[in-house]
Design a protein around this motif. Structure first.
Motif, PDB file in Angstrom:
ATOM      1  N   PRO A   1       1.512   0.960   7.377  1.00 16.93           N
ATOM      2  CA  PRO A   1       1.667  -0.635   6.990  1.00 16.93           C
ATOM      3  C   PRO A   1       2.797  -1.402   7.701  1.00 16.93           C
ATOM      4  O   PRO A   1       2.570  -2.489   7.961  1.00 16.93           O
ATOM      5  CB  PRO A   1       1.985  -0.586   5.466  1.00 16.93           C
ATOM      6  CG  PRO A   1       2.530   0.964   5.013  1.00 16.93           C
ATOM      7  CD  PRO A   1       1.732   1.720   6.269  1.00 16.93           C
TER       8      PRO A   1
ATOM      9  N   PHE B   1       1.482  -4.578   9.728  1.00 16.95           N
ATOM     10  CA  PHE B   1       1.726  -5.658   8.933  1.00 16.95           C
ATOM     11  C   PHE B   1       3.079  -6.000   9.117  1.00 16.95           C
ATOM     12  O   PHE B   1       3.780  -6.264   8.529  1.00 16.95           O
ATOM     13  CB  PHE B   1       1.550  -5.467   7.453  1.00 16.95           C
ATOM     14  CG  PHE B   1      -0.019  -5.132   7.124  1.00 16.95           C
ATOM     15  CD1 PHE B   1      -0.797  -6.317   6.840  1.00 16.95           C
ATOM     16  CD2 PHE B   1      -0.284  -4.043   6.953  1.00 16.95           C
ATOM     17  CE1 PHE B   1      -2.357  -6.090   6.608  1.00 16.95           C
ATOM     18  CE2 PHE B   1      -1.675  -3.728   6.675  1.00 16.95           C
ATOM     19  CZ  PHE B   1      -2.601  -4.650   6.446  1.00 16.95           C
TER      20      PHE B   1
ATOM     21  N   GLN C   1      -2.069  -3.889   2.939  1.00 17.42           N
ATOM     22  CA  GLN C   1      -0.875  -2.953   2.877  1.00 17.42           C
ATOM     23  C   GLN C   1      -0.932  -1.533   2.271  1.00 17.42           C
ATOM     24  O   GLN C   1      -0.552  -0.458   2.786  1.00 17.42           O
ATOM     25  CB  GLN C   1       0.345  -3.583   2.775  1.00 17.42           C
ATOM     26  CG  GLN C   1       0.853  -4.815   3.538  1.00 17.42           C
ATOM     27  CD  GLN C   1       1.966  -5.692   2.943  1.00 17.42           C
ATOM     28  OE1 GLN C   1       1.809  -6.442   2.000  1.00 17.42           O
ATOM     29  NE2 GLN C   1       3.008  -5.386   3.392  1.00 17.42           N
TER      30      GLN C   1
ATOM     31  N   ILE D   1       6.031  -0.423  -1.594  1.00 14.97           N
ATOM     32  CA  ILE D   1       4.865   0.326  -1.067  1.00 14.97           C
ATOM     33  C   ILE D   1       4.830   1.764  -1.256  1.00 14.97           C
ATOM     34  O   ILE D   1       3.708   2.405  -1.686  1.00 14.97           O
ATOM     35  CB  ILE D   1       4.909  -0.037   0.715  1.00 14.97           C
ATOM     36  CG1 ILE D   1       4.800  -1.612   0.639  1.00 14.97           C
ATOM     37  CG2 ILE D   1       3.397   0.699   1.210  1.00 14.97           C
ATOM     38  CD1 ILE D   1       3.452  -2.231   0.498  1.00 14.97           C
TER      39      ILE D   1
END
Length: 516
Positions: A512, A516, A195, A444
């Motif tokens: 990401p 994901f 990620q 993130i």
């Protein structure tokens, strides 16, 4: 005085590092001294130190961090086999006739090497020894040339695969889980290295774009600072360009494609990268090119076919077609293994593997010793009440969550003048990131902002590592003052990059979220 023991401990650590003591010993030594000092003054429960064994065992069994030595080995092989030098020479001759062309080539090579090695020191030293003298001979201002080389070399910290992102992924994942516990969530989610690799891709190329725009504008506004290369510099042929660029690009696709595509874990992809770097090394130092290409093709085909059409001989209902396919896989494995063995024998005979392993052991031991010592330090800091103090400071910041993040980014930036990214990552970030995540910041996006900030620590005087690397590799005609002056515009570009990612979070979160 006793109630500020945690702050005094942090100040003592800064003093020990600035005095020149080895970092890992400074961190652990200060922690042990203040643990017994806090115990003797009744400020800390010494039984807390019983958790040290668990912390050390957790570090040694951490599956994420195993990828670090493999990625370091991959980069070291590419450096010792002079593949990086060949790429730098070819790109320099390709763009050299443009205003700022040599600078453009250094940035592009820095991005390619970043995505295939992730090692800042090796990249800066290689470019300092090859590109910097060429730029100076072409009439480049020494400050501009030094700044370009230093900055291009630091791209290995933000463009994956990078040791910074691996360490940061581990730290941020732990902080995210801790924040979920504090919010009363006991079915917690974890964050993966993949990620963070995906999140850093676009911001990394945004930084590359900023550097290129700056070089082009400066070359246009001040052509005397970055004149074209001499007219007699031979332009590379198409075959030379393809031969220099394609192998690193294939290696990048093999490693990052496996991680981002969900085919392999970062550790497995790192081992693929190390084998790929070994095959490239064998090709570079004289193993029969056809055999290397056949072996590489066989390993790629084996990975793709075995993933799409797996064969399990232990089953009772294996068909004859499956047996034939399995034997075909065995043949591919033998062919690929033969190419690897021949490349390894050639690399051993040229002393490339020995030097690469020596560099890998040195860097890996430094990183892991620092992480282990930081575990001791953070345990004592928590025992002295430092975690509550940090949470109170951030919670009372004017401006709420945004004000707290601005404060933390400024603190990280200032610490980057004195501390290495590993020390900041494993000492400071575990203390501040859980509170920031609880305040509502996306982990993130937060990790990418911090990664760019930590990348800047390689450029900030007086202790920026890139500055030291270039000082050791640069000609004596380039002064330390010129190197320091040359990186200042690029530090400004780094800050602009942080502002862009801050203003447009999708640059870090879109990829990401898609993968994901």
């Amino acid at each position: 005085m006793i109630e500020y023991l945690d702050l005094i401990m942090f100040a003592a650590l800064m003093g020990a590092i600035l005095l020149g003591f080895p970092v890992a010993f400074s961190i652990a030594g200060v922690a042990v001294i203040f643990a017994y000092l806090g115990w003797s003054l009744g400020k800390m429960d010494i039984s807390l130190m019983g958790a040290l064994g668990q912390r050390a065992f957790g570090l040694l069994t951490n599956q994420v961090l195993i990828a670090i030595p493999l990625f370091v080995l991959m980069g070291a092989l590419l450096e010792k086999s002079r593949i990086a030098e060949e790429l730098l020479d070819t790109m320099g001759r390709l763009f050299g006739q443009l205003r700022g062309g040599l600078g453009i080539s250094v940035v592009l090579v820095g991005a390619l090497l970043a995505a295939s090695t992730g090692i800042v020191g090796a990249t800066v030293v290689a470019m300092g020894m090859i590109a910097l003298p060429t730029m100076l001979r072409a009439g480049y201002d020494a400050r501009v040339a030094s700044g370009i080389v230093c900055t291009a070399g630091t791209l290995g910290q933000i463009i994956p695969p990078s040791t910074l992102l691996i360490i940061l992924a581990d730290v941020m994942s732990n902080a995210f889980q801790q924040a979920q516990y504090e919010q009363g969530l006991f079915s917690v989610q974890a964050l993966s290295v993949g990620q963070f690799f995906a999140a850093a891709m676009i911001p990394g190329f945004v930084l590359v774009g900023l550097y290129l725009v700056y070089i082009l504008l400066r070359g246009w506004l001040r052509p005397e600072d970055m004149p074209p290369a001499p007219a007699d510099m031979a332009r590379p042929t198409r075959a030379e360009v393809l031969g220099a660029v394609i192998p690193p690009v294939l290696l990048i696709f093999a490693v990052l494609g496996a991680i981002l595509g969900g085919v392999a874990t970062p550790t497995e992809a790192a081992s693929v990268g190390a084998i790929g770097a070994l095959l490239m090394t064998g090709h570079r130092i004289g193993v029969a090119p056809r055999l290397i290409l056949l072996g590489t093709g066989a390993l790629i085909a084996l990975g793709l076919l075995a993933g799409a059409f797996p064969v399990r001989f232990q089953r009772n209902d294996v068909s004859s077609e499956a047996y034939a396919l399995g034997l075909f896989y065995v043949g591919l494995a033998i062919l690929g293994g033969l190419a690897v063995l021949l490349a390894l024998r050639a690399a051993l005979s040229k002393n490339v593997v020995q030097e690469a392993i020596g560099s890998t052991l040195t860097m890996t031991s430094m990183i892991f010793a620092t992480i282990l010592a930081a575990g001791v330090f953070s345990l004592v800091f928590i025992g002295l009440g430092g975690e509550e103090r940090v949470a109170d400071i951030l919670g009372n910041m004017p401006g709420g969550a945004t004000g707290a993040l601005v404060f933390c980014m400024i603190v990280i930036f200032i610490l980057g003048f004195f501390l290495d990214f590993v020390e900041i990552s494993v000492i400071v970030l575990p203390l501040i990131t859980p509170s920031l995540i609880v305040m509502g910041h996306d982990p993130i996006w937060l990790g990418v902002l911090i990664a760019i900030n930590l990348q800047t620590s390689f450029l900030t005087p007086p202790f920026g590592f890139s500055l030291f690397y270039l000082r050791g590799a640069a000609p004596k005609s380039v002064t330390t003052g010129q190197i320091y002056a040359g990186v200042i515009p690029f530090i400004g570009l780094q800050i602009i990059g942080i502002i862009l990612i801050w203003s447009l979070p999708g640059l870090a979160t879109w990829l990401p979220s898609m993968l994901f």
